[in-house]
Write a protein that holds these residues in place. Structure first.
Motif, PDB file in Angstrom:
ATOM      1  N   GLU A  33     -19.147 -28.719 -12.580  1.00 50.14           N
ATOM      2  CA  GLU A  33     -19.613 -29.298 -13.846  1.00 50.14           C
ATOM      3  C   GLU A  33     -21.078 -29.701 -13.692  1.00 50.14           C
ATOM      4  O   GLU A  33     -21.477 -30.172 -12.621  1.00 50.14           O
ATOM      5  N   LYS A  34     -21.843 -29.551 -14.775  1.00 50.92           N
ATOM      6  CA  LYS A  34     -23.295 -29.738 -14.609  1.00 50.92           C
ATOM      7  C   LYS A  34     -23.663 -31.152 -14.165  1.00 50.92           C
ATOM      8  O   LYS A  34     -24.631 -31.337 -13.424  1.00 50.92           O
ATOM      9  N   GLU A  35     -22.831 -32.139 -14.526  1.00 53.24           N
ATOM     10  CA  GLU A  35     -23.115 -33.528 -14.128  1.00 53.24           C
ATOM     11  C   GLU A  35     -22.986 -33.716 -12.614  1.00 53.24           C
ATOM     12  O   GLU A  35     -23.464 -34.710 -12.076  1.00 53.24           O
ATOM     13  N   ARG A  36     -22.296 -32.784 -11.930  1.00 57.47           N
ATOM     14  CA  ARG A  36     -22.032 -32.986 -10.496  1.00 57.47           C
ATOM     15  C   ARG A  36     -22.845 -32.045  -9.603  1.00 57.47           C
ATOM     16  O   ARG A  36     -22.625 -31.989  -8.391  1.00 57.47           O
ATOM     17  N   VAL A  37     -23.776 -31.315 -10.209  1.00 56.50           N
ATOM     18  CA  VAL A  37     -24.598 -30.401  -9.406  1.00 56.50           C
ATOM     19  C   VAL A  37     -25.349 -31.155  -8.308  1.00 56.50           C
ATOM     20  O   VAL A  37     -25.434 -30.710  -7.166  1.00 56.50           O
ATOM     21  N   ASP A  38     -25.848 -32.346  -8.639  1.00 56.23           N
ATOM     22  CA  ASP A  38     -26.633 -33.099  -7.649  1.00 56.23           C
ATOM     23  C   ASP A  38     -25.800 -33.511  -6.442  1.00 56.23           C
ATOM     24  O   ASP A  38     -26.323 -33.622  -5.331  1.00 56.23           O
ATOM     25  N   VAL A  39     -24.508 -33.752  -6.664  1.00 59.11           N
ATOM     26  CA  VAL A  39     -23.633 -34.111  -5.538  1.00 59.11           C
ATOM     27  C   VAL A  39     -23.592 -32.949  -4.539  1.00 59.11           C
ATOM     28  O   VAL A  39     -23.698 -33.129  -3.317  1.00 59.11           O
ATOM     29  N   VAL A  40     -23.469 -31.738  -5.091  1.00 55.70           N
ATOM     30  CA  VAL A  40     -23.417 -30.548  -4.227  1.00 55.70           C
ATOM     31  C   VAL A  40     -24.756 -30.372  -3.508  1.00 55.70           C
ATOM     32  O   VAL A  40     -24.805 -30.133  -2.287  1.00 55.70           O
ATOM     33  N   ILE A  41     -25.837 -30.533  -4.230  1.00 51.81           N
ATOM     34  CA  ILE A  41     -27.162 -30.328  -3.612  1.00 51.81           C
ATOM     35  C   ILE A  41     -27.416 -31.379  -2.525  1.00 51.81           C
ATOM     36  O   ILE A  41     -27.944 -31.060  -1.456  1.00 51.81           O
ATOM     37  N   ASN A  42     -26.986 -32.615  -2.764  1.00 45.96           N
ATOM     38  CA  ASN A  42     -27.153 -33.646  -1.736  1.00 45.96           C
ATOM     39  C   ASN A  42     -26.351 -33.307  -0.475  1.00 45.96           C
ATOM     40  O   ASN A  42     -26.836 -33.514   0.645  1.00 45.96           O
ATOM     41  N   LEU A  43     -25.145 -32.783  -0.670  1.00 46.90           N
ATOM     42  CA  LEU A  43     -24.339 -32.382   0.496  1.00 46.90           C
ATOM     43  C   LEU A  43     -25.043 -31.283   1.290  1.00 46.90           C
ATOM     44  O   LEU A  43     -25.081 -31.324   2.525  1.00 46.90           O
ATOM     45  N   ILE A  44     -25.582 -30.308   0.576  1.00 52.64           N
ATOM     46  CA  ILE A  44     -26.289 -29.207   1.248  1.00 52.64           C
ATOM     47  C   ILE A  44     -27.474 -29.771   2.042  1.00 52.64           C
ATOM     48  O   ILE A  44     -27.695 -29.410   3.203  1.00 52.64           O
ATOM     49  N   GLU A  45     -28.201 -30.694   1.439  1.00 52.96           N
ATOM     50  CA  GLU A  45     -29.358 -31.300   2.127  1.00 52.96           C
ATOM     51  C   GLU A  45     -28.930 -32.047   3.382  1.00 52.96           C
ATOM     52  O   GLU A  45     -29.600 -32.006   4.408  1.00 52.96           O
ATOM     53  N   GLU A  46     -27.795 -32.754   3.289  1.00 54.16           N
ATOM     54  CA  GLU A  46     -27.313 -33.541   4.441  1.00 54.16           C
ATOM     55  C   GLU A  46     -26.884 -32.655   5.597  1.00 54.16           C
ATOM     56  O   GLU A  46     -27.119 -32.975   6.756  1.00 54.16           O
ATOM     57  N   ILE A  47     -26.242 -31.535   5.280  1.00 55.95           N
ATOM     58  CA  ILE A  47     -25.544 -30.776   6.321  1.00 55.95           C
ATOM     59  C   ILE A  47     -26.364 -29.614   6.886  1.00 55.95           C
ATOM     60  O   ILE A  47     -26.290 -29.311   8.076  1.00 55.95           O
ATOM     61  N   CYS A  48     -27.180 -28.989   6.044  1.00 52.29           N
ATOM     62  CA  CYS A  48     -27.840 -27.746   6.482  1.00 52.29           C
ATOM     63  C   CYS A  48     -29.189 -28.036   7.126  1.00 52.29           C
ATOM     64  O   CYS A  48     -30.017 -28.740   6.553  1.00 52.29           O
ATOM     65  N   LYS A  49     -29.368 -27.489   8.322  1.00 53.26           N
ATOM     66  CA  LYS A  49     -30.563 -27.806   9.107  1.00 53.26           C
ATOM     67  C   LYS A  49     -31.529 -26.622   9.167  1.00 53.26           C
ATOM     68  O   LYS A  49     -31.098 -25.467   9.207  1.00 53.26           O
ATOM     69  N   THR A  50     -32.805 -26.958   9.192  1.00 57.33           N
ATOM     70  CA  THR A  50     -33.831 -25.932   9.410  1.00 57.33           C
ATOM     71  C   THR A  50     -33.855 -25.590  10.899  1.00 57.33           C
ATOM     72  O   THR A  50     -33.771 -26.476  11.746  1.00 57.33           O
ATOM     73  N   ARG A  51     -33.924 -24.293  11.197  1.00 59.27           N
ATOM     74  CA  ARG A  51     -33.979 -23.868  12.607  1.00 59.27           C
ATOM     75  C   ARG A  51     -35.054 -22.807  12.774  1.00 59.27           C
ATOM     76  O   ARG A  51     -35.365 -22.083  11.831  1.00 59.27           O
ATOM     77  N   LYS A  52     -35.573 -22.732  13.994  1.00 58.06           N
ATOM     78  CA  LYS A  52     -36.531 -21.663  14.297  1.00 58.06           C
ATOM     79  C   LYS A  52     -35.765 -20.485  14.905  1.00 58.06           C
ATOM     80  O   LYS A  52     -34.824 -20.675  15.662  1.00 58.06           O
ATOM     81  N   GLN A  53     -36.185 -19.292  14.541  1.00 61.34           N
ATOM     82  CA  GLN A  53     -35.547 -18.096  15.086  1.00 61.34           C
ATOM     83  C   GLN A  53     -36.645 -17.140  15.546  1.00 61.34           C
ATOM     84  O   GLN A  53     -37.658 -16.973  14.849  1.00 61.34           O
ATOM     85  N   VAL A  54     -36.449 -16.532  16.696  1.00 64.56           N
ATOM     86  CA  VAL A  54     -37.455 -15.592  17.203  1.00 64.56           C
ATOM     87  C   VAL A  54     -36.978 -14.174  16.917  1.00 64.56           C
ATOM     88  O   VAL A  54     -35.842 -13.820  17.221  1.00 64.56           O
ATOM     89  N   VAL A  55     -37.866 -13.390  16.311  1.00 68.94           N
ATOM     90  CA  VAL A  55     -37.520 -11.995  16.023  1.00 68.94           C
ATOM     91  C   VAL A  55     -38.526 -11.098  16.707  1.00 68.94           C
ATOM     92  O   VAL A  55     -39.679 -11.479  16.912  1.00 68.94           O
ATOM     93  N   SER A  56     -38.086  -9.908  17.049  1.00 70.54           N
ATOM     94  CA  SER A  56     -38.988  -8.926  17.653  1.00 70.54           C
ATOM     95  C   SER A  56     -39.593  -8.085  16.555  1.00 70.54           C
ATOM     96  O   SER A  56     -38.883  -7.441  15.800  1.00 70.54           O
TER      97      SER A  56
END
Ligand code: 2BA
Length: 109
Positions: free
Chosen positions: A49-72
């Protein structure tokens, strides 16, 4: 109704799914591949529901981490044609790429 489409790293996906379902949302997990790194990532589709989009986005912000990856990355050797040597390039893969899409119609049959 909105559809949150979140592209996240595989390492964060299961914790995020747990967080999302614990909050009472429903989620579908897709195994996807990033176009740049050509390696696996996870795309989650969450109808909310559109009223709860922010709850989902806050969860994503809390849980998902930025990482460095090395590619050739292949690089042409100076002074030669058609000869490539691989060299490592570090890229920062974001915690998540999130699209919030309007849903015109939602039907469960
Ligand atoms: P990939 O396409 O494999 O990209 C992985 C990471 O590589 C990106 O992290 C970014 O840091 C870097 N990267 C991507 N394209 C690049 C380029 N042309 N030049 C230099 N570096 C580049 P994120 O931006 O956090 O993206 C993570 C994943 O999210 C992507 O994996 C892709 O699967 C998805 N994604 C990101 N932006 C998107 C968009 N606008 N549309 C659809 N999918 C997207």
């Amino acid at each position: 109704m909105k559809l949150v489409i979140a592209i996240v790293q595989d390492d964060d996906a299961l914790d995020l799914i747990d967080g999302i379902t614990d909050e009472g949302f429903r989620v579908t997990k897709l195994a996807t591949t990033g176009g740049f790194l050509k390696s696996g990532n996870t795309t989650l589709m969450i109808g909310v529901e559109k009223e709860r989009v922010d709850v989902v986005i806050n969860l994503i912000e809390e849980i998902c981490k930025t990482r460095k990856q090395v590619v050739s990355s292949p690089s042409p050797m100076a002074g030669t044609t058609g000869v490539y040597i691989p060299y490592p390039v570090e890229v920062e893969v974001g915690g998540a790429t999130v699209f919030v899409v309007d849903v015109d119609k939602f039907v469960k049959i």
